[in-house]
Motif scaffolding. Structure first.
Motif, mmCIF file in Angstrom:
data_model
loop_
_atom_site.group_PDB
_atom_site.id
_atom_site.type_symbol
_atom_site.label_atom_id
_atom_site.label_comp_id
_atom_site.label_asym_id
_atom_site.label_seq_id
_atom_site.Cartn_x
_atom_site.Cartn_y
_atom_site.Cartn_z
ATOM 1 N N ASP A 21 -107.014 17.451 -31.404
ATOM 2 C CA ASP A 21 -106.666 18.875 -31.439
ATOM 3 C C ASP A 21 -107.443 19.661 -32.502
ATOM 4 O OD1 ASP A 21 -105.382 17.740 -33.644
ATOM 5 O OD2 ASP A 21 -103.560 18.952 -33.401
ATOM 6 N N ILE A 22 -108.592 19.155 -32.883
ATOM 7 C CA ILE A 22 -109.384 19.825 -33.923
ATOM 8 C C ILE A 22 -109.811 21.216 -33.456
ATOM 9 C CG2 ILE A 22 -111.561 18.795 -33.173
ATOM 10 C CD1 ILE A 22 -112.359 18.738 -36.191
ATOM 11 N N THR A 23 -109.790 22.127 -34.408
ATOM 12 C CA THR A 23 -110.281 23.485 -34.171
ATOM 13 C C THR A 23 -111.212 23.835 -35.320
ATOM 14 O OG1 THR A 23 -108.511 24.527 -35.444
ATOM 15 C CG2 THR A 23 -108.107 24.200 -33.064
ATOM 16 N N LYS A 24 -111.938 24.915 -35.138
ATOM 17 C CA LYS A 24 -112.833 25.361 -36.194
ATOM 18 C C LYS A 24 -112.034 25.687 -37.458
ATOM 19 C CE LYS A 24 -116.711 28.527 -36.871
ATOM 20 N NZ LYS A 24 -117.507 29.596 -36.266
ATOM 21 N N GLU A 25 -110.866 26.271 -37.298
ATOM 22 C CA GLU A 25 -110.016 26.636 -38.432
ATOM 23 C C GLU A 25 -109.520 25.389 -39.176
ATOM 24 O OE1 GLU A 25 -109.608 28.015 -35.299
ATOM 25 O OE2 GLU A 25 -110.618 29.868 -35.878
ATOM 26 N N LYS A 26 -109.097 24.374 -38.410
ATOM 27 C CA LYS A 26 -108.625 23.128 -39.033
ATOM 28 C C LYS A 26 -109.771 22.416 -39.741
ATOM 29 C CE LYS A 26 -104.688 22.342 -35.993
ATOM 30 N NZ LYS A 26 -104.102 21.480 -34.953
ATOM 31 N N LEU A 27 -110.949 22.438 -39.150
ATOM 32 C CA LEU A 27 -112.136 21.863 -39.784
ATOM 33 C C LEU A 27 -112.412 22.573 -41.113
ATOM 34 C CD1 LEU A 27 -114.718 20.101 -39.865
ATOM 35 C CD2 LEU A 27 -115.824 21.873 -38.468
ATOM 36 N N TYR A 28 -112.363 23.888 -41.093
ATOM 37 C CA TYR A 28 -112.622 24.678 -42.299
ATOM 38 C C TYR A 28 -111.594 24.357 -43.390
ATOM 39 C CZ TYR A 28 -113.482 28.610 -45.396
ATOM 40 O OH TYR A 28 -113.768 29.378 -46.495
ATOM 41 N N GLU A 29 -110.312 24.382 -43.037
ATOM 42 C CA GLU A 29 -109.244 24.125 -44.010
ATOM 43 C C GLU A 29 -109.373 22.727 -44.617
ATOM 44 O OE1 GLU A 29 -105.440 24.800 -42.143
ATOM 45 O OE2 GLU A 29 -105.962 26.886 -41.652
ATOM 46 N N ALA A 30 -109.640 21.742 -43.782
ATOM 47 C CA ALA A 30 -109.763 20.364 -44.270
ATOM 48 C C ALA A 30 -111.007 20.196 -45.138
ATOM 49 C CB ALA A 30 -109.794 19.388 -43.097
ATOM 50 N N THR A 31 -112.073 20.900 -44.807
ATOM 51 C CA THR A 31 -113.298 20.832 -45.608
ATOM 52 C C THR A 31 -113.070 21.447 -46.983
ATOM 53 O OG1 THR A 31 -114.661 20.869 -43.616
ATOM 54 C CG2 THR A 31 -115.742 21.477 -45.693
ATOM 55 N N VAL A 32 -112.406 22.589 -47.026
ATOM 56 C CA VAL A 32 -112.080 23.225 -48.307
ATOM 57 C C VAL A 32 -111.196 22.288 -49.138
ATOM 58 C CG1 VAL A 32 -110.800 25.136 -49.368
ATOM 59 C CG2 VAL A 32 -112.391 25.591 -47.495
ATOM 60 N N GLU A 33 -110.231 21.653 -48.493
ATOM 61 C CA GLU A 33 -109.334 20.719 -49.196
ATOM 62 C C GLU A 33 -110.114 19.526 -49.736
ATOM 63 O OE1 GLU A 33 -106.014 19.503 -50.988
ATOM 64 O OE2 GLU A 33 -106.029 21.315 -49.746
ATOM 65 N N HIS A 34 -111.019 18.980 -48.936
ATOM 66 C CA HIS A 34 -111.841 17.842 -49.388
ATOM 67 C C HIS A 34 -112.679 18.228 -50.604
ATOM 68 C CE1 HIS A 34 -114.631 14.541 -49.556
ATOM 69 N NE2 HIS A 34 -115.640 15.387 -49.390
ATOM 70 N N ILE A 35 -113.293 19.387 -50.567
ATOM 71 C CA ILE A 35 -114.096 19.842 -51.708
ATOM 72 C C ILE A 35 -113.213 19.946 -52.952
ATOM 73 C CG2 ILE A 35 -115.391 21.821 -52.633
ATOM 74 C CD1 ILE A 35 -116.417 22.221 -49.684
ATOM 75 N N SER A 36 -112.014 20.476 -52.792
ATOM 76 C CA SER A 36 -111.066 20.569 -53.902
ATOM 77 C C SER A 36 -110.692 19.176 -54.424
ATOM 78 C CB SER A 36 -109.815 21.313 -53.446
ATOM 79 O OG SER A 36 -108.824 21.288 -54.440
ATOM 80 N N ASP A 37 -110.512 18.221 -53.528
ATOM 81 C CA ASP A 37 -110.168 16.856 -53.926
ATOM 82 C C ASP A 37 -111.287 16.227 -54.746
ATOM 83 O OD1 ASP A 37 -107.823 17.183 -52.490
ATOM 84 O OD2 ASP A 37 -108.511 16.009 -50.751
ATOM 85 N N VAL A 38 -112.520 16.426 -54.322
ATOM 86 C CA VAL A 38 -113.659 15.883 -55.073
ATOM 87 C C VAL A 38 -113.727 16.538 -56.452
ATOM 88 C CG1 VAL A 38 -116.185 15.700 -55.150
ATOM 89 C CG2 VAL A 38 -114.959 15.211 -53.017
ATOM 90 N N GLN A 39 -113.447 17.822 -56.512
ATOM 91 C CA GLN A 39 -113.424 18.511 -57.806
ATOM 92 C C GLN A 39 -112.360 17.916 -58.723
ATOM 93 O OE1 GLN A 39 -112.996 22.541 -56.393
ATOM 94 N NE2 GLN A 39 -115.209 22.805 -56.136
ATOM 95 N N LYS A 40 -111.209 17.550 -58.169
ATOM 96 C CA LYS A 40 -110.152 16.906 -58.965
ATOM 97 C C LYS A 40 -110.652 15.573 -59.530
ATOM 98 C CE LYS A 40 -106.324 18.783 -56.230
ATOM 99 N NZ LYS A 40 -105.263 18.448 -55.254
ATOM 100 N N ALA A 41 -111.335 14.807 -58.704
ATOM 101 C CA ALA A 41 -111.860 13.516 -59.160
ATOM 102 C C ALA A 41 -112.911 13.712 -60.250
ATOM 103 C CB ALA A 41 -112.458 12.740 -57.982
ATOM 104 N N MET A 42 -113.785 14.675 -60.056
ATOM 105 C CA MET A 42 -114.828 14.936 -61.054
ATOM 106 C C MET A 42 -114.205 15.424 -62.363
ATOM 107 S SD MET A 42 -117.574 13.948 -59.590
ATOM 108 C CE MET A 42 -118.883 14.633 -60.572
#
Length: 168
Positions: A21-42
């Motif tokens: 059920d992927i959508t462009k919006e879900k892809l965008y939201e998950a990508t933003v979240e992933h970037i935030s997660d990597v920032q937390k690790a860094m």
């Protein structure tokens, strides 16, 4: 004790894990979240590096009289390394990887060793002294890499991990 790094399910951010059920919006939201997660690790690693810097050479200051006595004495390099203060220094500090590499060595320890050797070389000899930067056992780097992965893995928790189990 280190607090957990809480992340969210970002399965929509990757074609290998995205549900049907992927959508462009879900892809965008998950990508933003992933970037935030990597920032937390860094940020976590930055804090660990900062902590290592704050503790660097604490045995020189905690045992300054013994340290000063050994430095100011007429010991040869080999004799100096056998002295009680120096033995304490290499066994209590984590960055003397050629003398006493901890089993749980991490890349934080590697960066502290590099920082120590470059700063000492430049500050004392006016140049980096490569002989101090040689690792006696190159497998230390591999162990540090995997221990660093474990260090991060141990503190990361997925807040909605049950969603990941349902999708698999």
């Amino acid at each position: 004790m280190t607090s957990k790094i809480i992340i969210k399910n970002t399965s929509y951010a990757d074609s290998r894990t995205a549900p049907n059920d992927i959508t462009k919006e879900k892809l965008y939201e998950a990508t933003v979240e992933h970037i935030s997660d990597v920032q937390k690790a860094m940020d976590y690693f930055g804090k660990k590096l900062h902590e290592a810097g704050l503790k660097h050479d604490f045995t020189k200051m905690s045992y300054f009289d013994e340290y000063a006595e050994d430095v100011l004495s007429e010991h040869t390099d080999e004799d100096f390394k056998k002295r009680p203060w120096y033995q304490r220094h290499i066994y209590e500090e984590r960055h003397h990887l050629n003398a006493d590499c901890p089993l749980d060595v991490t890349l934080i320890d590697i960066f502290e060793m590099i920082s120590d050797c470059v700063m000492a070389g430049k500050g004392r000899f006016g140049r980096v002294t490569p002989e101090y930067l040689n690792l006696s056992d190159p497998s230390i780097l591999i162990r540090a890499y995997y221990n660093t992965v474990k260090l991060l893995d141990d503190i990361v928790e997925v807040s909605n991990a049950e969603d990941l189990k349902e999708e698999q």
